[in-house]
Design a protein around this motif. Structure first.
Motif, PDB file in Angstrom:
ATOM      1  N   LEU A   1       0.853  -1.183   0.000  1.00  0.00           N
ATOM      2  CA  LEU A   1       0.000   0.000   0.000  1.00  0.00           C
ATOM      3  C   LEU A   1       0.894   1.240   0.000  1.00  0.00           C
ATOM      4  CD1 LEU A   1      -2.793   1.275   0.287  1.00  0.00           C
ATOM      5  CD2 LEU A   1      -2.630   0.956   2.748  1.00  0.00           C
ATOM      6  N   ILE A   2       0.714   2.071  -1.032  1.00  0.00           N
ATOM      7  CA  ILE A   2       1.500   3.305  -1.137  1.00  0.00           C
ATOM      8  C   ILE A   2       0.560   4.471  -0.905  1.00  0.00           C
ATOM      9  CG2 ILE A   2       2.904   4.742  -2.666  1.00  0.00           C
ATOM     10  CD1 ILE A   2       3.651   2.209  -4.206  1.00  0.00           C
ATOM     11  N   LEU A   3       0.912   5.341   0.017  1.00  0.00           N
ATOM     12  CA  LEU A   3       0.065   6.504   0.286  1.00  0.00           C
ATOM     13  C   LEU A   3       0.914   7.758   0.196  1.00  0.00           C
ATOM     14  CD1 LEU A   3      -0.438   4.225   2.914  1.00  0.00           C
ATOM     15  CD2 LEU A   3      -2.619   5.393   2.697  1.00  0.00           C
ATOM     16  N   ASP A   4       0.458   8.706  -0.630  1.00  0.00           N
ATOM     17  CA  ASP A   4       1.222   9.942  -0.832  1.00  0.00           C
ATOM     18  C   ASP A   4       0.548  11.072  -0.053  1.00  0.00           C
ATOM     19  OD1 ASP A   4       2.912  11.902  -1.726  1.00  0.00           O
ATOM     20  OD2 ASP A   4       2.594  11.519  -3.873  1.00  0.00           O
ATOM     21  N   GLU A   5       1.103  11.409   1.057  1.00  0.00           N
ATOM     22  CA  GLU A   5       0.573  12.440   1.962  1.00  0.00           C
ATOM     23  C   GLU A   5      -0.911  12.221   2.262  1.00  0.00           C
ATOM     24  OE1 GLU A   5       2.083  16.287   1.732  1.00  0.00           O
ATOM     25  OE2 GLU A   5       3.923  15.705   0.703  1.00  0.00           O
ATOM     26  N   PRO A   6      -1.224  11.060   2.853  1.00  0.00           N
ATOM     27  CA  PRO A   6      -2.638  10.724   3.070  1.00  0.00           C
ATOM     28  C   PRO A   6      -3.310  11.566   4.153  1.00  0.00           C
ATOM     29  CG  PRO A   6      -1.248   9.116   4.161  1.00  0.00           C
ATOM     30  CD  PRO A   6      -0.337  10.021   3.369  1.00  0.00           C
ATOM     31  N   THR A   7      -2.535  12.281   4.929  1.00  0.00           N
ATOM     32  CA  THR A   7      -3.144  13.044   6.023  1.00  0.00           C
ATOM     33  C   THR A   7      -3.091  14.545   5.780  1.00  0.00           C
ATOM     34  OG1 THR A   7      -1.155  13.313   7.381  1.00  0.00           O
ATOM     35  CG2 THR A   7      -2.343  11.236   7.625  1.00  0.00           C
ATOM     36  N   GLY A   8      -2.723  14.921   4.553  1.00  0.00           N
ATOM     37  CA  GLY A   8      -2.578  16.342   4.228  1.00  0.00           C
ATOM     38  C   GLY A   8      -3.791  17.192   4.574  1.00  0.00           C
ATOM     39  N   GLU A   9      -4.976  16.611   4.440  1.00  0.00           N
ATOM     40  CA  GLU A   9      -6.205  17.382   4.677  1.00  0.00           C
ATOM     41  C   GLU A   9      -6.873  16.974   5.985  1.00  0.00           C
ATOM     42  OE1 GLU A   9      -7.823  19.518   2.413  1.00  0.00           O
ATOM     43  OE2 GLU A   9      -6.391  19.334   0.771  1.00  0.00           O
ATOM     44  N   LEU A  10      -6.194  16.128   6.757  1.00  0.00           N
ATOM     45  CA  LEU A  10      -6.842  15.607   7.965  1.00  0.00           C
ATOM     46  C   LEU A  10      -6.373  16.332   9.222  1.00  0.00           C
ATOM     47  CD1 LEU A  10      -6.648  11.739   7.306  1.00  0.00           C
ATOM     48  CD2 LEU A  10      -8.554  13.280   6.864  1.00  0.00           C
ATOM     49  N   ASP A  11      -7.274  16.396  10.221  1.00  0.00           N
ATOM     50  CA  ASP A  11      -6.899  16.988  11.505  1.00  0.00           C
ATOM     51  C   ASP A  11      -5.997  15.997  12.249  1.00  0.00           C
ATOM     52  OD1 ASP A  11      -8.607  15.224  13.372  1.00  0.00           O
ATOM     53  OD2 ASP A  11     -10.023  15.891  11.843  1.00  0.00           O
ATOM     54  N   PRO A  12      -5.297  16.455  13.300  1.00  0.00           N
ATOM     55  CA  PRO A  12      -4.338  15.570  13.976  1.00  0.00           C
ATOM     56  C   PRO A  12      -4.958  14.264  14.464  1.00  0.00           C
ATOM     57  CG  PRO A  12      -4.046  17.820  14.729  1.00  0.00           C
ATOM     58  CD  PRO A  12      -5.256  17.818  13.839  1.00  0.00           C
ATOM     59  N   GLN A  13      -6.173  14.345  14.962  1.00  0.00           N
ATOM     60  CA  GLN A  13      -6.783  13.121  15.501  1.00  0.00           C
ATOM     61  C   GLN A  13      -7.067  12.092  14.396  1.00  0.00           C
ATOM     62  OE1 GLN A  13     -10.400  13.802  17.636  1.00  0.00           O
ATOM     63  NE2 GLN A  13     -10.372  11.736  18.495  1.00  0.00           N
ATOM     64  N   SER A  14      -7.632  12.550  13.273  1.00  0.00           N
ATOM     65  CA  SER A  14      -7.899  11.620  12.161  1.00  0.00           C
ATOM     66  C   SER A  14      -6.590  11.091  11.584  1.00  0.00           C
ATOM     67  CB  SER A  14      -8.660  12.300  11.027  1.00  0.00           C
ATOM     68  OG  SER A  14      -9.872  12.797  11.471  1.00  0.00           O
ATOM     69  N   SER A  15      -5.566  11.944  11.530  1.00  0.00           N
ATOM     70  CA  SER A  15      -4.267  11.503  11.002  1.00  0.00           C
ATOM     71  C   SER A  15      -3.744  10.354  11.849  1.00  0.00           C
ATOM     72  CB  SER A  15      -3.239  12.640  11.045  1.00  0.00           C
ATOM     73  OG  SER A  15      -3.734  13.764  10.386  1.00  0.00           O
ATOM     74  N   TYR A  16      -3.852  10.520  13.156  1.00  0.00           N
ATOM     75  CA  TYR A  16      -3.380   9.496  14.085  1.00  0.00           C
ATOM     76  C   TYR A  16      -4.168   8.196  13.888  1.00  0.00           C
ATOM     77  CZ  TYR A  16      -1.284   7.849  18.429  1.00  0.00           C
ATOM     78  OH  TYR A  16      -0.563   7.145  19.352  1.00  0.00           O
ATOM     79  N   GLN A  17      -5.476   8.343  13.735  1.00  0.00           N
ATOM     80  CA  GLN A  17      -6.343   7.172  13.523  1.00  0.00           C
ATOM     81  C   GLN A  17      -5.924   6.410  12.268  1.00  0.00           C
ATOM     82  OE1 GLN A  17      -8.428   5.854  15.436  1.00  0.00           O
ATOM     83  NE2 GLN A  17      -8.404   7.492  16.959  1.00  0.00           N
ATOM     84  N   ILE A  18      -5.657   7.154  11.191  1.00  0.00           N
ATOM     85  CA  ILE A  18      -5.278   6.508   9.933  1.00  0.00           C
ATOM     86  C   ILE A  18      -3.970   5.736  10.122  1.00  0.00           C
ATOM     87  CG2 ILE A  18      -4.472   6.962   7.551  1.00  0.00           C
ATOM     88  CD1 ILE A  18      -7.501   7.317   7.860  1.00  0.00           C
ATOM     89  N   PHE A  19      -3.007   6.351  10.790  1.00  0.00           N
ATOM     90  CA  PHE A  19      -1.735   5.658  10.996  1.00  0.00           C
ATOM     91  C   PHE A  19      -1.901   4.430  11.892  1.00  0.00           C
ATOM     92  CE2 PHE A  19       2.116   7.263   9.036  1.00  0.00           C
ATOM     93  CZ  PHE A  19       1.603   8.315   8.314  1.00  0.00           C
ATOM     94  N   LYS A  20      -2.815   4.516  12.857  1.00  0.00           N
ATOM     95  CA  LYS A  20      -3.062   3.344  13.701  1.00  0.00           C
ATOM     96  C   LYS A  20      -3.617   2.197  12.852  1.00  0.00           C
ATOM     97  CE  LYS A  20      -5.140   3.771  17.857  1.00  0.00           C
ATOM     98  NZ  LYS A  20      -5.729   4.535  18.984  1.00  0.00           N
ATOM     99  N   LEU A  21      -4.484   2.559  11.923  1.00  0.00           N
ATOM    100  CA  LEU A  21      -5.040   1.546  11.019  1.00  0.00           C
ATOM    101  C   LEU A  21      -3.967   0.941  10.125  1.00  0.00           C
ATOM    102  CD1 LEU A  21      -8.356   2.826   9.502  1.00  0.00           C
ATOM    103  CD2 LEU A  21      -7.913   0.587  10.465  1.00  0.00           C
ATOM    104  N   LEU A  22      -3.094   1.815   9.606  1.00  0.00           N
ATOM    105  CA  LEU A  22      -2.017   1.319   8.743  1.00  0.00           C
ATOM    106  C   LEU A  22      -1.166   0.324   9.524  1.00  0.00           C
ATOM    107  CD1 LEU A  22      -0.826   4.582   6.923  1.00  0.00           C
ATOM    108  CD2 LEU A  22      -2.401   2.829   6.100  1.00  0.00           C
ATOM    109  N   ARG A  23      -0.885   0.650  10.775  1.00  0.00           N
ATOM    110  CA  ARG A  23      -0.072  -0.254  11.594  1.00  0.00           C
ATOM    111  C   ARG A  23      -0.779  -1.594  11.773  1.00  0.00           C
ATOM    112  NH1 ARG A  23       2.184   1.977  17.070  1.00  0.00           N
ATOM    113  NH2 ARG A  23       0.003   1.986  17.659  1.00  0.00           N
ATOM    114  N   ARG A  24      -2.093  -1.509  11.967  1.00  0.00           N
ATOM    115  CA  ARG A  24      -2.852  -2.738  12.149  1.00  0.00           C
ATOM    116  C   ARG A  24      -2.783  -3.620  10.901  1.00  0.00           C
ATOM    117  NH1 ARG A  24      -9.134  -2.567  13.501  1.00  0.00           N
ATOM    118  NH2 ARG A  24      -9.546  -4.703  12.839  1.00  0.00           N
TER     119      ARG A  24
END
Ligand SMILES: Nc1ncnc2c1ncn2[C@@H]1O[C@H](COP(=O)(O)OP(=O)(O)OP(=O)(O)O)[C@@H](O)[C@H]1O
Ligand SMILES: [Mg+2]
Length: 283
Positions: free
Chosen positions: A163-186
């Motif tokens: 899975l390649i993601l190019d700046e996937p959190t550019g438009e996200l607030d800090p909390q959603s960014s963190y959530q996305i990274f937690k999912l990626l880790r999972r």
């Protein structure tokens, strides 16, 4: 899993070499963060990894990129897409459907996922990203952050090996960014999905990535385990990458004669480091 050998690339019609003699190995199950100043070639490198270069963007191309046993030069984009899913930096150019649910269905139907599995996959992906309420919404009416989540859900539903993601959190607030990274880790841990993410929020990379690739002017300045790369905090700052305070704090303490200057990548590590220092001081 991914092997880039001496890759040099310039876009058709331009003389400038955008990637210069890049070599990179990413193991299966890797979680790699790519960081670097604007124009360093980060997006271009992701195009080379998913085959957009050389199949879509033409140009002068030297070297080899092998993904999941396939040389990207020799196989079609469709064949590569079975192994590699990408969330583009320009999220609008990513979307193919006008309704959120259709965006997810499109990929699943085109990638030969058995029909009976599809509804569950859609539900699961929407739920994981926390956007079930957007299922019937028009994509055009969504915010940038919501679109980013839809794009990520659509790709995750396909469960690609890479899975390649190019700046996937550019438009996200800090909390959603963190959530996305937690999912990626999972996904990385549970499915062994190889994650390659271009991300400017270095704190997220410190917390979640295993390895860092630092790009500057078309070259890889540093690559290796996050901790090792961050030992170059000063040089990174010179190219505009500011290490989190937490990383430099232990160094600052060491200069005051406290502790060994061990790099801490996140609050948990810092807490146990301070605890160790306190225990030592109490002896
Ligand atoms: N399609 C294209 N055609 C010609 N030149 C391009 C194209 N895409 C990018 N470039 C050029 O290639 C260089 C690297 O761009 P790239 O988008 O890969 O950098 P980046 O590190 O992703 O930057 P950013 O952080 O701004 O997203 C830049 O000089 C850019 O102008
Ligand atoms: Mg980019």
């Amino acid at each position: 899993m991914i092997s880039v050998k001496e890759l040099t690339f310039s876009y058709e019609g331009y003389e400038k070499k955008v990637l210069k003699d890049i070599s990179l190995e990413i193991p299966e199950g890797g979680f790699v963060g790519i960081i670097g100043p604007s124009g360093a070639g980060k997006s271009t490198l992701t195009y080379a990894l998913n085959g957009t270069i050389p199949h879509h963007y033409k140009g002068e191309y030297y070297g080899h990129v092998v993904v999941d046993g396939k040389d990207t030069f020799d196989v079609s984009l469709t064949d590569l897409a079975v192994s590699v899913g990408t969330v583009l930096q320009d999220i609008d150019s990513q979307m193919v459907a006008s309704i959120v649910e259709d965006e997810l269905l499109y990929g699943l139907e085109n990638f030969g996922v058995p029909k009976e599995e599809i509804p569950a996959r859609v539900e699961e992906a929407l739920k994981l990203i926390g956007i079930r309420d957007l299922k019937d919404r028009k994509i055009a009416g969504l915010s940038g952050g919501q679109k980013q989540k839809v794009a990520i859900a659509a790709i995750l539903a396909l469960r690609p090996k890479v899975l390649i993601l190019d700046e996937p959190t550019g438009e996200l607030d800090p909390q959603s960014s963190y959530q996305i990274f937690k999912l990626l880790r999972r996904f990385n841990r549970e499915y062994g999905m190889t994650i390659i993410v271009v991300e400017q929020k270095i704190m997220l990379l410190c917390e979640f990535a295993k390895e860092l690739v630092v790009m500057e002017k078309g070259t890889i300045r540093y690559q290796g385990p996050v901790r090792t790369v961050l030992e170059h905090a000063q040089e990174l700052e010179e190219i505009g990458i500011n290490c989190p305070r937490i990383v430099t704090l232990s160094d600052a303490l060491a200069e005051e004669g406290i502790g060994s200057g061990r790099i801490c990548l996140n609050m948990d590590e810092m807490e146990s480091y301070i605890q160790e220092l306190r225990n030592e001081a109490a002896l």
